[in-house]
Design a protein around this motif. Structure first.
Motif, PDB file in Angstrom:
ATOM      1  N   PHE A  82       0.826  -1.212   0.000  1.00 55.16           N
ATOM      2  CA  PHE A  82       0.000   0.000   0.000  1.00 55.16           C
ATOM      3  C   PHE A  82       0.857   1.259   0.000  1.00 55.16           C
ATOM      4  CE2 PHE A  82      -2.958  -3.191   1.438  1.00 55.16           C
ATOM      5  CZ  PHE A  82      -4.133  -2.818   0.786  1.00 55.16           C
ATOM      6  N   ILE A  83       0.295   2.310  -0.591  1.00 55.13           N
ATOM      7  CA  ILE A  83       1.033   3.571  -0.641  1.00 55.13           C
ATOM      8  C   ILE A  83       0.738   4.412   0.604  1.00 55.13           C
ATOM      9  CG2 ILE A  83       1.442   3.761  -3.108  1.00 55.13           C
ATOM     10  CD1 ILE A  83      -1.135   5.087  -3.474  1.00 55.13           C
ATOM     11  N   TRP A  84       1.700   5.302   0.908  1.00 56.85           N
ATOM     12  CA  TRP A  84       1.618   6.124   2.113  1.00 56.85           C
ATOM     13  C   TRP A  84       1.014   7.484   1.743  1.00 56.85           C
ATOM     14  CZ3 TRP A  84       2.593   4.281   6.933  1.00 56.85           C
ATOM     15  CH2 TRP A  84       2.643   5.215   7.962  1.00 56.85           C
ATOM     16  N   SER A  85      -0.266   7.458   1.397  1.00 56.16           N
ATOM     17  CA  SER A  85      -0.931   8.712   1.050  1.00 56.16           C
ATOM     18  C   SER A  85      -2.434   8.513   1.113  1.00 56.16           C
ATOM     19  CB  SER A  85      -0.518   9.196  -0.337  1.00 56.16           C
ATOM     20  OG  SER A  85      -0.847   8.245  -1.317  1.00 56.16           O
ATOM     21  N   GLU A  86      -3.148   9.615   1.127  1.00 53.75           N
ATOM     22  CA  GLU A  86      -4.608   9.596   1.111  1.00 53.75           C
ATOM     23  C   GLU A  86      -5.070  10.714   0.190  1.00 53.75           C
ATOM     24  OE1 GLU A  86      -6.037  10.561   5.116  1.00 53.75           O
ATOM     25  OE2 GLU A  86      -4.217  11.681   5.480  1.00 53.75           O
ATOM     26  N   GLY A  87      -6.277  10.579  -0.345  1.00 57.87           N
ATOM     27  CA  GLY A  87      -6.725  11.566  -1.321  1.00 57.87           C
ATOM     28  C   GLY A  87      -8.190  11.932  -1.148  1.00 57.87           C
ATOM     29  N   PHE A  88      -8.574  13.012  -1.811  1.00 55.11           N
ATOM     30  CA  PHE A  88      -9.978  13.443  -1.829  1.00 55.11           C
ATOM     31  C   PHE A  88     -10.235  13.947  -3.247  1.00 55.11           C
ATOM     32  CE2 PHE A  88     -13.368  16.611  -1.183  1.00 55.11           C
ATOM     33  CZ  PHE A  88     -14.276  15.883  -0.428  1.00 55.11           C
ATOM     34  N   THR A  89     -11.174  13.297  -3.923  1.00 56.12           N
ATOM     35  CA  THR A  89     -11.377  13.568  -5.348  1.00 56.12           C
ATOM     36  C   THR A  89     -12.692  14.320  -5.576  1.00 56.12           C
ATOM     37  OG1 THR A  89     -10.316  11.423  -5.692  1.00 56.12           O
ATOM     38  CG2 THR A  89     -11.337  12.435  -7.616  1.00 56.12           C
ATOM     39  N   VAL A  90     -12.626  15.352  -6.411  1.00 61.70           N
ATOM     40  CA  VAL A  90     -13.795  16.184  -6.672  1.00 61.70           C
ATOM     41  C   VAL A  90     -14.019  16.284  -8.177  1.00 61.70           C
ATOM     42  CG1 VAL A  90     -14.760  18.516  -6.417  1.00 61.70           C
ATOM     43  CG2 VAL A  90     -13.251  17.602  -4.638  1.00 61.70           C
ATOM     44  N   MET A  91     -15.268  16.113  -8.587  1.00 62.18           N
ATOM     45  CA  MET A  91     -15.626  16.415  -9.982  1.00 62.18           C
ATOM     46  C   MET A  91     -16.851  17.298  -9.933  1.00 62.18           C
ATOM     47  SD  MET A  91     -14.960  13.055 -12.220  1.00 62.18           S
ATOM     48  CE  MET A  91     -16.667  13.033 -12.469  1.00 62.18           C
ATOM     49  N   GLY A  92     -16.810  18.430 -10.562  1.00 59.29           N
ATOM     50  CA  GLY A  92     -17.941  19.348 -10.466  1.00 59.29           C
ATOM     51  C   GLY A  92     -18.035  19.908  -9.054  1.00 59.29           C
ATOM     52  N   SER A  93     -19.249  19.919  -8.513  1.00 60.42           N
ATOM     53  CA  SER A  93     -19.433  20.540  -7.190  1.00 60.42           C
ATOM     54  C   SER A  93     -18.925  19.639  -6.058  1.00 60.42           C
ATOM     55  CB  SER A  93     -20.913  20.829  -6.970  1.00 60.42           C
ATOM     56  OG  SER A  93     -21.097  21.166  -5.621  1.00 60.42           O
ATOM     57  N   PRO A  94     -18.180  20.231  -5.111  1.00 59.36           N
ATOM     58  CA  PRO A  94     -17.698  19.440  -3.967  1.00 59.36           C
ATOM     59  C   PRO A  94     -18.738  19.357  -2.840  1.00 59.36           C
ATOM     60  CG  PRO A  94     -16.742  21.656  -3.906  1.00 59.36           C
ATOM     61  CD  PRO A  94     -17.656  21.606  -5.103  1.00 59.36           C
ATOM     62  N   VAL A  95     -19.921  19.953  -3.042  1.00 59.32           N
ATOM     63  CA  VAL A  95     -20.780  20.233  -1.893  1.00 59.32           C
ATOM     64  C   VAL A  95     -21.293  18.974  -1.178  1.00 59.32           C
ATOM     65  CG1 VAL A  95     -23.007  20.551  -3.083  1.00 59.32           C
ATOM     66  CG2 VAL A  95     -22.484  21.892  -1.056  1.00 59.32           C
ATOM     67  N   ASP A  96     -21.629  17.917  -1.922  1.00 62.49           N
ATOM     68  CA  ASP A  96     -22.200  16.739  -1.248  1.00 62.49           C
ATOM     69  C   ASP A  96     -21.218  16.122  -0.261  1.00 62.49           C
ATOM     70  OD1 ASP A  96     -24.454  17.164  -2.627  1.00 62.49           O
ATOM     71  OD2 ASP A  96     -24.217  15.500  -4.046  1.00 62.49           O
ATOM     72  N   HIS A  97     -19.997  15.881  -0.731  1.00 58.13           N
ATOM     73  CA  HIS A  97     -19.007  15.280   0.171  1.00 58.13           C
ATOM     74  C   HIS A  97     -18.588  16.257   1.267  1.00 58.13           C
ATOM     75  CE1 HIS A  97     -18.710  11.457  -1.706  1.00 58.13           C
ATOM     76  NE2 HIS A  97     -18.315  11.940  -2.876  1.00 58.13           N
ATOM     77  N   ALA A  98     -18.515  17.545   0.930  1.00 55.79           N
ATOM     78  CA  ALA A  98     -18.121  18.533   1.944  1.00 55.79           C
ATOM     79  C   ALA A  98     -19.148  18.580   3.073  1.00 55.79           C
ATOM     80  CB  ALA A  98     -17.946  19.899   1.304  1.00 55.79           C
ATOM     81  N   CYS A  99     -20.432  18.428   2.732  1.00 54.44           N
ATOM     82  CA  CYS A  99     -21.487  18.412   3.770  1.00 54.44           C
ATOM     83  C   CYS A  99     -21.351  17.195   4.682  1.00 54.44           C
ATOM     84  CB  CYS A  99     -22.866  18.352   3.119  1.00 54.44           C
ATOM     85  SG  CYS A  99     -23.409  19.933   2.525  1.00 54.44           S
ATOM     86  N   GLN A 100     -20.873  16.080   4.101  1.00 57.80           N
ATOM     87  CA  GLN A 100     -20.686  14.897   4.947  1.00 57.80           C
ATOM     88  C   GLN A 100     -19.551  15.128   5.956  1.00 57.80           C
ATOM     89  OE1 GLN A 100     -19.999  12.340   1.570  1.00 57.80           O
ATOM     90  NE2 GLN A 100     -21.990  11.350   1.775  1.00 57.80           N
ATOM     91  N   LEU A 101     -18.527  15.872   5.500  1.00 55.08           N
ATOM     92  CA  LEU A 101     -17.383  16.133   6.391  1.00 55.08           C
ATOM     93  C   LEU A 101     -17.715  17.196   7.433  1.00 55.08           C
ATOM     94  CD1 LEU A 101     -14.503  16.322   3.753  1.00 55.08           C
ATOM     95  CD2 LEU A 101     -14.901  14.476   5.386  1.00 55.08           C
ATOM     96  N   TRP A 102     -18.357  18.268   6.965  1.00 51.02           N
ATOM     97  CA  TRP A 102     -18.655  19.419   7.836  1.00 51.02           C
ATOM     98  C   TRP A 102     -20.107  19.834   7.597  1.00 51.02           C
ATOM     99  CZ3 TRP A 102     -14.262  20.214   4.388  1.00 51.02           C
ATOM    100  CH2 TRP A 102     -13.015  20.066   4.998  1.00 51.02           C
TER     101      TRP A 102
END
Ligand SMILES: O=C(O)CCC(=O)C(=O)O
Ligand SMILES: [Fe+2]
Length: 360
Positions: free
Chosen positions: A132-152
């Motif tokens: 496994f690689i030593w990194s993490e990511g967050f991917t956005v296409m178009g509006s980030p709002v749905d995932h951002a609402c889940q986080l905050w």
């Protein structure tokens, strides 16, 4: 549905290749993340220091020539004076750090689902390696709002505003640089009809990828992001002031991309390499990690509109430069990459090419 979503849907991943380790509570490098040298396809973790990726000032009257030379030699370069406000670069860096600083259980509220391409998780390449690689990511296409609402749920507005502004600016800069690249090869709008910055009826497709490389207990045996080329036409990367990104040059080896304040790294992607019939290299690159500083990067991948076939521009095909690749859409190419990873480019080599220019 756009090409990237469609390809991800067709090639689902297992959750074990999506959910990262809890890096905050991992104090020694686990065997699952220890890369034997034999797994590194290019041989070693060492790198050369005496060569540097070109840094090109976009206001330099010679910029077009310098861009062509950098693309032919490296398939990558850095740009300064690119008109992206430094304030916006600082803001996207701040928001990226803010996201990855959340506890793992909170980040997992926005985890990518196996058939989806957006949200929190490991970079997709994880599936191709036994370690496994030593990194993490967050991917956005178009509006980030749905995932951002889940986080905050109550505090996502700033994050979304910064990301949307950044996507807009990066799309404009990518189109400007692509325009300069085509011009540097003597190509006109007529030669690359599919490239219609700002006024095309079909919009280009883009993906924004926030990457974090947490501090690592044993960086000499870990891999942040394994060697790869990008499937895009062009990728623009903003990195914080921490080194780790490297570009491979034949006969030289791995060359570090030194952080330059407010500069943006430009990587020629596989599709651009195809469009210019191999004149421009697509840069093989990787990211290493370190023991003391979190590294973050924000990569903006720009691809052609849906269903547009990218093929070698005929103006760049002649007896000395026989046609190298067959036409391919981004979706077809992403599907090939999802199965064959770094061998995808070989698969779309023009099989009829025996050195003759049969299309002319
Ligand atoms: O972290 C970096 O600088 C490189 C990121 C990258 O290559 C990618 O996301 O494809
Ligand atoms: Fe990349």
């Amino acid at each position: 549905m756009n090409s990237v979503s469609e390809s991800f849907k067709n090639n689902p991943l297992h959750f074990k290749h999506i959910i990262p380790l809890d890096f905050n509570t991992t104090l020694t490098l686990p065997d699952s993340h220890t890369w034997p040298l034999s797994l590194d396809p290019i041989g070693s973790l060492t790198h050369v220091q005496h060569e540097a990726l070109p840094v090109i000032d976009l206001t330099n009257p010679e910029a077009i020539t310098l861009i062509r030379q950098a693309c032919e030699k490296w398939g990558a370069f850095q740009v300064t004076n690119h008109d992206i406000p430094v304030k916006l670069l600082n803001e996207i860096e701040f928001q990226t750090k803010r996201l990855f600083a959340l506890p793992l259980n909170q980040k997992l509220l926005a985890v990518r689902s196996p058939e989806d391409c957006t949200g929190y998780g490991l970079p997709r390449m994880s599936t191709f390696f036994s370690k496994f690689i030593w990194s993490e990511g967050f991917t956005v296409m178009g509006s980030p709002v749905d995932h951002a609402c889940q986080l905050w749920p109550h505090d996502h507005v700033n994050f979304c505003n910064v990301l949307v502004e950044y996507q807009k600016e990066l799309e404009t800069l990518t189109e400007k640089i692509l325009g300069l690249m085509f011009k540097s090869l003597g190509l006109t709008q007529e030669d690359v009809k599919w490239f219609k910055p700002n006024n095309g009826s079909k919009p280009p497709q883009a993906v924004l990828q926030l990457n974090s490389y947490p501090v690592c207990p044993d960086p000499s045996r870990a891999m942040g992001l394994a060697p790869h080329t990008d499937s895009s036409l062009l990728t623009l990367i903003y990195q914080n002031n921490t080194s780790g990104l490297q570009v491979y040059r034949d006969s030289l080896g791995w060359v570090p991309v030194k952080p330059v304040t407010a500069a943006v790294v430009v990587m020629v992607g596989d599709l651009m390499h195809i469009a210019c019939n191999g004149r421009f290299k697509c840069a093989l690159h990787r990211a290493l990690v370190n023991k003391t500083h979190i590294r973050i990067s924000i990569a903006h991948f720009y691809g052609p509109p849906r269903d547009v076939e990218i093929s070698p521009c005929l103006k760049l095909v002649d007896p000395d430069h026989p046609i190298l690749y067959r036409p391919v859409t981004w979706k077809e190419y992403l599907d090939a990459k999802a199965i064959h990873f770094n061998n995808a480019l070989e698969l779309i080599r023009d099989k009829n090419n025996s050195g003759c220019t049969h299309l002319l």
